[in-house]
Design a protein around this motif. Sequence first.
Motif, PDB file in Angstrom:
ATOM      1  N   LEU A 171      12.781 -16.538 -12.242  1.00 39.68           N
ATOM      2  CA  LEU A 171      13.754 -15.740 -11.543  1.00 39.68           C
ATOM      3  C   LEU A 171      13.159 -14.676 -10.770  1.00 39.68           C
ATOM      4  N   PRO A 172      13.261 -14.538  -9.347  1.00 44.32           N
ATOM      5  CA  PRO A 172      12.723 -13.282  -8.707  1.00 44.32           C
ATOM      6  C   PRO A 172      13.540 -12.153  -9.016  1.00 44.32           C
ATOM      7  N   LEU A 173      12.916 -11.068  -9.861  1.00 40.19           N
ATOM      8  CA  LEU A 173      13.703 -10.042 -10.558  1.00 40.19           C
ATOM      9  C   LEU A 173      13.598  -8.934  -9.505  1.00 40.19           C
ATOM     10  N   SER A 174      12.527  -8.788  -8.629  1.00 36.37           N
ATOM     11  CA  SER A 174      12.711  -7.380  -7.789  1.00 36.37           C
ATOM     12  C   SER A 174      11.712  -7.855  -6.635  1.00 36.37           C
ATOM     13  N   PHE A 175      11.912  -7.110  -5.643  1.00 24.45           N
ATOM     14  CA  PHE A 175      10.976  -6.860  -4.419  1.00 24.45           C
ATOM     15  C   PHE A 175      10.967  -5.550  -4.229  1.00 24.45           C
ATOM     16  N   SER A 176       9.567  -5.123  -3.562  1.00 26.40           N
ATOM     17  CA  SER A 176       9.172  -3.961  -3.425  1.00 26.40           C
ATOM     18  C   SER A 176       8.325  -3.841  -2.254  1.00 26.40           C
ATOM     19  N   ALA A 177       8.210  -2.710  -1.487  1.00 29.09           N
ATOM     20  CA  ALA A 177       7.124  -2.501  -0.339  1.00 29.09           C
ATOM     21  C   ALA A 177       5.727  -2.685  -1.000  1.00 29.09           C
ATOM     22  N   ARG A 178       5.697  -2.310  -2.115  1.00 25.62           N
ATOM     23  CA  ARG A 178       4.284  -2.398  -2.636  1.00 25.62           C
ATOM     24  C   ARG A 178       3.935  -3.855  -3.151  1.00 25.62           C
ATOM     25  N   CYS A 179       2.752  -4.178  -2.767  1.00 29.85           N
ATOM     26  CA  CYS A 179       2.283  -5.463  -3.094  1.00 29.85           C
ATOM     27  C   CYS A 179       1.653  -5.543  -4.728  1.00 29.85           C
ATOM     28  N   PHE A 180       2.198  -5.958  -5.409  1.00 33.46           N
ATOM     29  CA  PHE A 180       1.783  -6.155  -6.901  1.00 33.46           C
ATOM     30  C   PHE A 180       0.399  -6.875  -7.151  1.00 33.46           C
ATOM     31  N   THR A 181       0.367  -7.852  -6.536  1.00 35.19           N
ATOM     32  CA  THR A 181      -0.972  -8.725  -6.572  1.00 35.19           C
ATOM     33  C   THR A 181      -2.161  -8.040  -5.973  1.00 35.19           C
ATOM     34  N   ALA A 182      -2.178  -7.115  -4.742  1.00 37.36           N
ATOM     35  CA  ALA A 182      -2.954  -6.359  -4.336  1.00 37.36           C
ATOM     36  C   ALA A 182      -3.120  -5.409  -5.216  1.00 37.36           C
ATOM     37  N   ARG A 183      -2.320  -4.696  -5.898  1.00 33.97           N
ATOM     38  CA  ARG A 183      -2.416  -3.630  -6.741  1.00 33.97           C
ATOM     39  C   ARG A 183      -3.237  -4.159  -8.046  1.00 33.97           C
ATOM     40  N   ALA A 184      -2.689  -5.325  -8.714  1.00 31.61           N
ATOM     41  CA  ALA A 184      -3.454  -5.877  -9.759  1.00 31.61           C
ATOM     42  C   ALA A 184      -4.924  -6.195  -9.463  1.00 31.61           C
ATOM     43  N   LEU A 185      -5.214  -6.532  -8.227  1.00 25.97           N
ATOM     44  CA  LEU A 185      -6.465  -6.730  -7.954  1.00 25.97           C
ATOM     45  C   LEU A 185      -7.396  -5.586  -7.409  1.00 25.97           C
ATOM     46  N   ASP A 186      -6.898  -4.497  -7.381  1.00 23.32           N
ATOM     47  CA  ASP A 186      -7.356  -3.092  -7.081  1.00 23.32           C
ATOM     48  C   ASP A 186      -7.878  -3.283  -5.580  1.00 23.32           C
ATOM     49  N   VAL A 187      -7.035  -3.844  -4.550  1.00 21.91           N
ATOM     50  CA  VAL A 187      -7.315  -3.877  -3.148  1.00 21.91           C
ATOM     51  C   VAL A 187      -6.198  -3.438  -2.345  1.00 21.91           C
ATOM     52  N   PRO A 188      -6.488  -2.955  -1.150  1.00 21.33           N
ATOM     53  CA  PRO A 188      -5.584  -2.311  -0.252  1.00 21.33           C
ATOM     54  C   PRO A 188      -4.321  -3.560   0.129  1.00 21.33           C
ATOM     55  N   LYS A 189      -3.057  -3.287   0.201  1.00 20.94           N
ATOM     56  CA  LYS A 189      -2.176  -4.082   0.685  1.00 20.94           C
ATOM     57  C   LYS A 189      -2.543  -4.667   1.854  1.00 20.94           C
ATOM     58  N   ASP A 190      -2.794  -3.869   3.110  1.00 19.30           N
ATOM     59  CA  ASP A 190      -3.276  -4.324   4.269  1.00 19.30           C
ATOM     60  C   ASP A 190      -4.656  -4.947   4.309  1.00 19.30           C
ATOM     61  N   GLN A 191      -5.468  -5.154   3.290  1.00 20.23           N
ATOM     62  CA  GLN A 191      -6.646  -5.631   2.996  1.00 20.23           C
ATOM     63  C   GLN A 191      -6.806  -6.782   1.926  1.00 20.23           C
ATOM     64  N   CYS A 192      -5.684  -7.508   2.007  1.00 19.66           N
ATOM     65  CA  CYS A 192      -5.368  -7.984   0.522  1.00 19.66           C
ATOM     66  C   CYS A 192      -6.292  -9.338   0.457  1.00 19.66           C
ATOM     67  N   GLY A 193      -6.801  -9.928   1.568  1.00 18.96           N
ATOM     68  CA  GLY A 193      -7.338 -11.155   1.780  1.00 18.96           C
ATOM     69  C   GLY A 193      -6.612 -12.274   1.304  1.00 18.96           C
ATOM     70  N   PHE A 194      -5.331 -12.091   1.294  1.00 15.98           N
ATOM     71  CA  PHE A 194      -4.356 -13.079   1.084  1.00 15.98           C
ATOM     72  C   PHE A 194      -4.584 -13.643  -0.313  1.00 15.98           C
TER      73      PHE A 194
END
Length: 291
Positions: A171-194
């Motif tokens: 179930l998709p519980l929430s959506f945010s302007a922040r990218c949690f995957t990028a945050r978890a990998l310690d990379v900027p959202k705009d340079q997430c490397g997909f």
Amino acid sequence: MKLSLGPLQYFWPRERTLAFYREAIHWPVDIVYLGETVCSKRRELRTADWLALAEELAASGKQIVLSTLALIEAESELSVLDRQISHGGFWIEANDLSAVQLCREKSRPFVAGPTLNVYNHRALAMLGEDGLRRWVPGVEQGRALIGELKEAFVADGAAMPELEVIAWGRLPLSFSARCFTARALDVPKDQCGFRCIDYPDGMPLATREGRPFLRINGISVQGEEITDLGPELPELRALGVDILRLYPQADGMEAVVRHFDAARGAQGAPARIGERNGYWHGEPGMRMPAA
């Protein structure tokens, strides 16, 4: 009762995505949702590719619905949304009110996706005036809440739109302007490397004690459990549910579809092959085991 293949929530390579849907042509689903709902940066398939795939799958006789982003933040995303709706050949799954507005302006029929937050019958009636044909309740809206809304809607003399309930998937519980995957990998959202592409079923997130807890999926956070409403099929029928939504997963999806196809044609309820959905029963979505 129909089966739908919900929109792909994850970021898969282009060829894997195309192969998945070309296999799905042969599965006993009645409706297929296509399109990106999470992040506009996921461009393995561009808008033209999704539209071409939709036309290819529509030739199989299945209903195709174009799904839209749950969180629209930029003019470029509105431009993509306008292209989807202007195509005119398919229904739209509106996951943001921007999509509802454009569908109304262009007189296009739409499905109210689970992120529209429809909590009362008057809101549902208003959307009906805008072109609503089908409603997918939010993940936390269970049997009692849906039943009360439906009773109030019918009591006002209105005809209910088609009712589609999420019967399988994380179930998709929430959506945010922040990218949690990028945050978890310690990379900027705009340079997430997909980097989402490395996690075909989302990135697992555990508690400090090491217990599975959530799945990180770009700007979305999902529950860890793959929920299964199969055993609740008699309740779903009694409630008047028209469509069971099955969310795609990386492995074993055909077996899931065939399990639900057999269940809808049987008299009783099937065994549970996923996890219990507490929300459906008006309970917490998950229960953590005692320490």
